[in-house]
Enzyme design. Structure first.
Site, PDB file in Angstrom:
ATOM      1  N   ASP A 180     -66.326  16.546   0.587  1.00 37.95           N
ATOM      2  CA  ASP A 180     -66.131  16.890  -0.811  1.00 37.95           C
ATOM      3  C   ASP A 180     -66.888  17.688  -1.550  1.00 37.95           C
ATOM      4  O   ASP A 180     -67.442  17.518  -2.478  1.00 37.95           O
ATOM      5  CB  ASP A 180     -65.704  15.600  -1.483  1.00 37.95           C
ATOM      6  N   ASP A 197     -59.215  17.373   3.163  1.00 36.28           N
ATOM      7  CA  ASP A 197     -59.868  18.388   2.319  1.00 36.28           C
ATOM      8  C   ASP A 197     -60.953  19.083   3.138  1.00 36.28           C
ATOM      9  O   ASP A 197     -61.357  20.148   2.595  1.00 36.28           O
ATOM     10  CB  ASP A 197     -60.599  18.042   1.115  1.00 36.28           C
ATOM     11  N   ASP A 206     -59.507   8.219  -9.049  1.00 38.74           N
ATOM     12  CA  ASP A 206     -59.937   9.373  -8.406  1.00 38.74           C
ATOM     13  C   ASP A 206     -61.245   9.794  -8.429  1.00 38.74           C
ATOM     14  O   ASP A 206     -62.047  10.751  -8.074  1.00 38.74           O
ATOM     15  CB  ASP A 206     -59.123  10.696  -9.065  1.00 38.74           C
TER      16      ASP A 206
END
Length: 403
Positions: free
Chosen positions: A194, A233, A378
Site C-alpha cells: 500500500d 494493489d 477502509d
C-alpha cells in the site's frame, strides 16, 4: 498519493482469530453457500446486481454443476443447458448446433475452480456475531445485517511471520475443506504494501523475506483445491516504487505464482480496477508478473465500480493478454456503484453488490466474489476505525442498501 479509483484497505488477520479479523474461530457446523444452484428464474444483470438472496447457513449444500455458456456459443445454449432447436431445423443441424454449443461450454469452464464449487459462510465471523446480538435488541436490524452475514467472503492473511501464516492458512484450509467448500484466500504481505494509499501500509521487509513468507503460505495450503487472490494493489501501485524495487516486486509476484500453483491453487493476480490503468497497461503488468502461469487476475478488490464496467474492462484485459486468461470481480460493496469522485475510503451511501456466484454468464469471468470483507473499515477516514476493523454502522448501511 491515492490514485483515482483506488480502493484497497482491507483486514490483515491478527494474531488471534476473532479479535479483529475477517476470519475467526469456526463453529462446529460451518455454513456453505452453493455457487452453482439449480436454475432459477431470470435474475438481475451484472450491471444491476439486485437484492441479495438469502443463503443457507449451517449446512453443506451439494453443488449442482451447471456450466455457463461461452460468449461464442450458439443461441440455442442457455445458462441451464441447451434450449430446444427450432422446429424447422433438420436433425443434422440440431446435432451440429448442440455439439458446438456444448463444446464451447466445456471449453469455457475447463479448469474453472468455481464451476461446480461451494463457498464457505463463516458462522462465527464479526457479522454473524453481530446478528446474534441484534436479535435481542433490534430484530429488524438483525434481519437486515443477515444479508451480509449469510454470505461468503475471502479470508485475508498478512502476518509477516512465515511460521504464523503457515499455521493460520492451514487451520483455515482444514475447516473450509471439511465443510466441502472451496477456500478463497488473499495473500497480502508484499514489501512496501500500500505504498500509494498508506492506510494498509506494511508487508514483510524485503524480497528474501517475501519468498520465505509465500513459501510458507503455499505450505499451509497443502495439496488440494484453493483459490488465491494474490497481493491486492501490488501491480497497480508499482509506480510508487523506485525502479529497482518495482523490478523486485514483479519477480516476487512471479515467484508467488509458481509457489502457489505448485500446490494446486488457482491464482488470480490482483489487477486493480477499470478506473486505474488502461487495459493494455494492466495486461503488460500482469504479463511481467507471470499471469501466463496463473489462472488469471482479480478486479475491483475493495472498490465500488459497477460490475458491468469491471467485466467490460476484464474482457479487454483478457483480449490484450491473448484471450486465454480469466478473472474474478469483487462485488462486495458495488451495489450502488462508485461514490462521487471515486472516493475509496469508507465512502457513504454504498451498498452490497451481487452475492458471490460462479454463474456470471461470461466465460472469461470465473466468479463474482466478496473479496473485501464488507463491514470492515477502509481506514481512519469518514468516521471509520483503523483499516480492517469491524464497523457495525457501516456494515448496516451496506446491508440496508444492498444493490
Amino acid at each position: 498519493m491515492v490514485f483515482a479509483g483506488f480502493g484497497l484497505e482491507q483486514l490483515v488477520i491478527e494474531p488471534a482469530y476473532g479479535t479483529s479479523g475477517g476470519s475467526s474461530t469456526v463453529a462446529a457446523q460451518p455454513g456453505v453457500f452453493t455457487l452453482t444452484p439449480a436454475p432459477a428464474p431470470p435474475g438481475p444483470t451484472p450491471g444491476s446486481p439486485g437484492t441479495v438472496a438469502p443463503a443457507k447457513v449451517g449446512v453443506a449444500l451439494t453443488p449442482v454443476p451447471s456450466p455457463r455458456p461461452a460468449a461464442s456459443a450458439s443461441s440455442a445454449a442457455t445458462a441451464g443447458g441447451l434450449a430446444a432447436p427450432g422446429a424447422a431445423a433438420s436433425a443434422g443441424a440440431v446435432a451440429s448446433t448442440g455439439a458446438a454449443a456444448l463444446t464451447a461450454v466445456v471449453t469455457a469452464t475447463a479448469g474453472d475452480p468455481f464451476a461446480a464449487a461451494a463457498l464457505y459462510v463463516d458462522p462465527a465471523g464479526d457479522a454473524a456475531q453481530a446478528v446474534r446480538t441484534l436479535r435481542q435488541s433490534d430484530p429488524a436490524g438483525a434481519q437486515t445485517l443477515s444479508r451480509l452475514a449469510d454470505r461468503s467472503h475471502a479470508d485475508w492473511f498478512g502476518d509477516p511471520d512465515p511460521a504464523t501464516v503457515r499455521t493460520r492458512v492451514a487451520d483455515r484450509i482444514r475447516v473450509v475443506r471439511a465443510a466441502g467448500a472451496l477456500p478463497v484466500l488473499v495473500a497480502y504481505a508484499i514489501p512496501q504494501r500500500d505504498c500509494g494509499g498508506g492506510q494498509s501500509a506494511g508487508g514483510v521487509a524485503d524480497e528474501s523475506a517475501y519468498r520465505a513468507w509465500i513459501a510458507a503460505f503455499a505450505a499451509g495450503i497443502g495439496t488440494g483445491p484453493a483459490a488465491v487472490i494474490l497481493e491486492p494493489d501490488a501491480l497497480a501501485q508499482a509506480d510508487c516504487l523506485a525502479p529497482a524495487a518495482a523490478t523486485a516486486r514483479y519477480a516476487m509476484l512471479g515467484y508467488a505464482v509458481d509457489q502457489l500453483a505448485g500446490v494446486g491453487a488457482d491464482v488470480y493476480l490482483d489487477a486493480g480496477n477499470a478506473s486505474w490503468h488502461s487495459a493494455a497497461d494492466t495486461a503488460a503488468r500482469l504479463r511481467q508478473a507471470g499471469v501466463a502461469r496463473a489462472r488469471g487476475f482479480a478486479l475491483n478488490v475493495s472498490n465500488f465500480d459497477e460490475t458491468a464496467d469491471e467485466t467490460a474492462y476484464g474482457d479487454a484485459v483478457v483480449a490484450a493478454l491473448g484471450g486465454a486468461s480469466h478473472y474474478v470481480v469483487d462485488t462486495s460493496r458495488n451495489g450502488r456503484g462508485p461514490a462521487a469522485g471515486n472516493a475509496w475510503c469508507n465512502p457513504p451511501g454504498r451498498g452490497l453488490g451481487v452475492a458471490p456466484t460462479g454463474r456470471t454468464g461470461n466465460p472469461r469471468a470465473d466468479a463474482y466474489l466478496w473479496i473485501k470483507v464488507p463491514g470492515e473499515s477502509d481506514g481512519a477516514c469518514n468516521g471509520g476505525p483503523a483499516a480492517g476493523r469491524w464497523w457495525l454502522d457501516y456494515a448496516m448501511g451496506l446491508a440496508s442498501r444492498a444493490g
